[in-house]
Design a protein around this motif. Structure first.
Motif, short mmCIF file in Angstrom:
data_model
loop_
_atom_site.label_atom_id
_atom_site.label_comp_id
_atom_site.label_asym_id
_atom_site.label_seq_id
_atom_site.Cartn_x
_atom_site.Cartn_y
_atom_site.Cartn_z
N ALA A 271 0.74 -1.14 -0.26
CA ALA A 271 0.49 0.39 -0.02
C ALA A 271 0.74 1.13 0.15
N LEU A 272 1.96 1.31 1.20
CA LEU A 272 2.86 2.12 0.91
C LEU A 272 3.34 2.80 -0.81
N VAL A 273 3.78 1.91 -0.67
CA VAL A 273 4.69 2.14 -2.21
C VAL A 273 3.75 1.80 -3.67
N GLN A 274 2.27 1.75 -3.62
CA GLN A 274 1.25 2.12 -4.29
C GLN A 274 1.32 3.75 -4.81
N GLU A 275 0.90 3.83 -3.34
CA GLU A 275 0.08 5.85 -2.91
C GLU A 275 1.25 6.21 -2.91
N ILE A 276 2.66 6.31 -2.00
CA ILE A 276 3.58 7.47 -2.05
C ILE A 276 5.01 7.71 -2.51
N SER A 277 5.16 6.34 -3.51
CA SER A 277 6.14 5.97 -4.18
C SER A 277 6.39 7.55 -4.96
N ASP A 278 6.15 7.93 -5.69
CA ASP A 278 6.46 8.94 -6.09
C ASP A 278 7.18 10.51 -5.56
N GLY A 279 6.71 10.03 -3.96
CA GLY A 279 7.86 11.02 -2.86
C GLY A 279 8.92 9.70 -1.86
N MET A 280 8.91 8.96 -2.54
CA MET A 280 10.30 8.77 -1.93
C MET A 280 11.26 7.95 -2.99
N ASP A 281 12.57 7.93 -2.52
CA ASP A 281 14.44 8.06 -2.79
C ASP A 281 14.43 6.70 -3.27
N SER A 282 13.71 5.87 -1.06
CA SER A 282 14.51 4.26 -1.01
C SER A 282 13.25 3.67 -0.29
N PHE A 283 13.75 2.72 -0.53
CA PHE A 283 12.88 2.50 0.99
C PHE A 283 13.06 1.00 1.06
N ARG A 284 12.97 0.25 2.84
CA ARG A 284 13.94 -0.93 2.82
C ARG A 284 13.31 -1.36 3.74
N LEU A 285 12.61 -2.34 3.70
CA LEU A 285 12.21 -3.08 4.97
C LEU A 285 12.81 -4.64 5.47
N SER A 286 13.11 -3.79 6.82
CA SER A 286 14.03 -4.87 7.35
C SER A 286 13.64 -5.69 8.97
N LYS A 287 14.51 -6.77 9.88
CA LYS A 287 14.05 -7.07 11.36
C LYS A 287 14.83 -5.56 11.78
N PRO A 288 14.38 -5.77 13.36
CA PRO A 288 14.69 -4.94 14.76
C PRO A 288 16.67 -4.84 14.18
N THR A 289 16.84 -3.85 14.22
CA THR A 289 18.66 -3.65 14.77
C THR A 289 18.84 -2.52 15.43
#
Length: 307
Positions: A271-289
């Motif tokens: 949903a995020l990628v579909q709705e706000i991709s035009d406002g993002m430079d990069s996107f990352r999903l990860s386990k907590p560090t």
């Protein structure tokens, strides 16, 4: 009896409060890390525990001996400073001999201890070299050997691998673990390297003079739960407003992006990628560090700390 016990430790430099009544213990044989952004209080704790600064408020002891009696404390304490405390004009061997003399060591006892340490840190074949000709990694090994010459029970290290390449850093950590395993030594270190903090048995996270989290690296990461979405964008404020309006989510604002903790990533990410991709430079999903823990507790990354 704990190796280190700190109770309600507070310290101020004129108008600046460096520590605001922190408390923690370090068990014997433990590798314990103090982590946090600049100005968090790590260096002040190091200076107090290494007897460079006196306790102002609260209590601190090493192996049950109060730091108000620094002479007794120093017998069981080894210290490695951020910058090597070596005489560059002397040889490796001369540096160790002079260090031993400071602790009243003489004759065969000093020579045998120095030779044994040079073997352990891989400097025996360099013992007659002038220190200024050694690489930074070899100088750091000698610095550790100096701190261990009088057989301390506790080794305190301030940013011990700063400026060292990854191979040297790995070798030093292997030696630290060897000290704990073979000699039962306790190690307490300050670090700004999160991969280094991850190798400690436990860590304490300091921020603006407060202890904001403490535990094993695994437990602290697990406390965040779920997964972490990291978004880089040229306009974090505007993108956070869009996410708030569209998804009723409050993203955490970072200097160059946003951060979202979620237990529903399989639905949220598309949903995020579909709705706000035009406002993002990069996107990352990860386990907590540990960096996620730092951001959650302080709002800072270690490589983006504010002076």
């Amino acid at each position: 009896m704990s190796a280190v016990q700190v109770r309600n430790l507070a310290y101020s430099y004129k108008d600046h409060v460096a520590l605001k009544g922190i408390s923690f213990e370090v068990g014997k044989g433990e590798i314990f890390g103090l982590v946090g952004p600049n100005g968090g209080g790590k260096s002040t704790v190091f200076k107090i525990l290494s007897t460079l600064q006196a306790v102002q408020q609260g209590e601190a002891s090493l192996f049950g001996i109060s730091l108000k009696d620094p002479q007794r404390v120093r017998r069981s304490l080894g210290v490695v400073f951020q910058k090597p405390a070596l005489d560059l004009k002397l040889t490796v061997w001369e540096n160790l001999l002079h260090q031993g003399h400071l602790y009243g060591m003489r004759g065969p006892v000093l020579r045998e201890s120095a030779l044994a340490l040079l073997r352990q840190v891989g400097l025996l074949d360099r013992k007659n070299e002038v220190v200024q000709k050694l690489s930074g990694g070899l100088q750091r090994r000698l610095d550790v050997a100096k701190a261990l010459l009088h057989s301390p029970s506790l080794l305190i290290l301030d940013e011990p691998t700063t400026g060292l390449d990854p191979v040297v850093r790995r070798d030093l950590w292997q030696y630290f673990r060897q000290l704990r395993l073979e000699k039962g030594m306790t190690l307490l270190l300050t670090t700004h390297l999160l991969e280094e903090a991850d190798q400690c048995d436990r860590i304490a996270l300091l921020h603006q003079g407060n202890l904001v989290a403490m535990g094993t690296p695994a437990d602290l990461k697990a406390s965040i739960g779920g997964e972490v979405i990291s978004i880089e964008t040229s306009d974090p404020e505007a993108l956070r407003a869009r996410i708030r309006e569209r998804f009723s989510l409050e993203a955490q604002l970072l200097p160059r992006g946003l951060r979202i903790e979620t237990h529903d990533s399989h639905r949220l990410v598309p949903a995020l990628v579909q709705e706000i991709s035009d406002g993002m430079d990069s996107f990352r999903l990860s386990k907590p560090t540990l960096e996620d823990l730092l951001i959650q507790k302080t709002g800072d990354r270690l490589n983006e700390v504010r002076p």
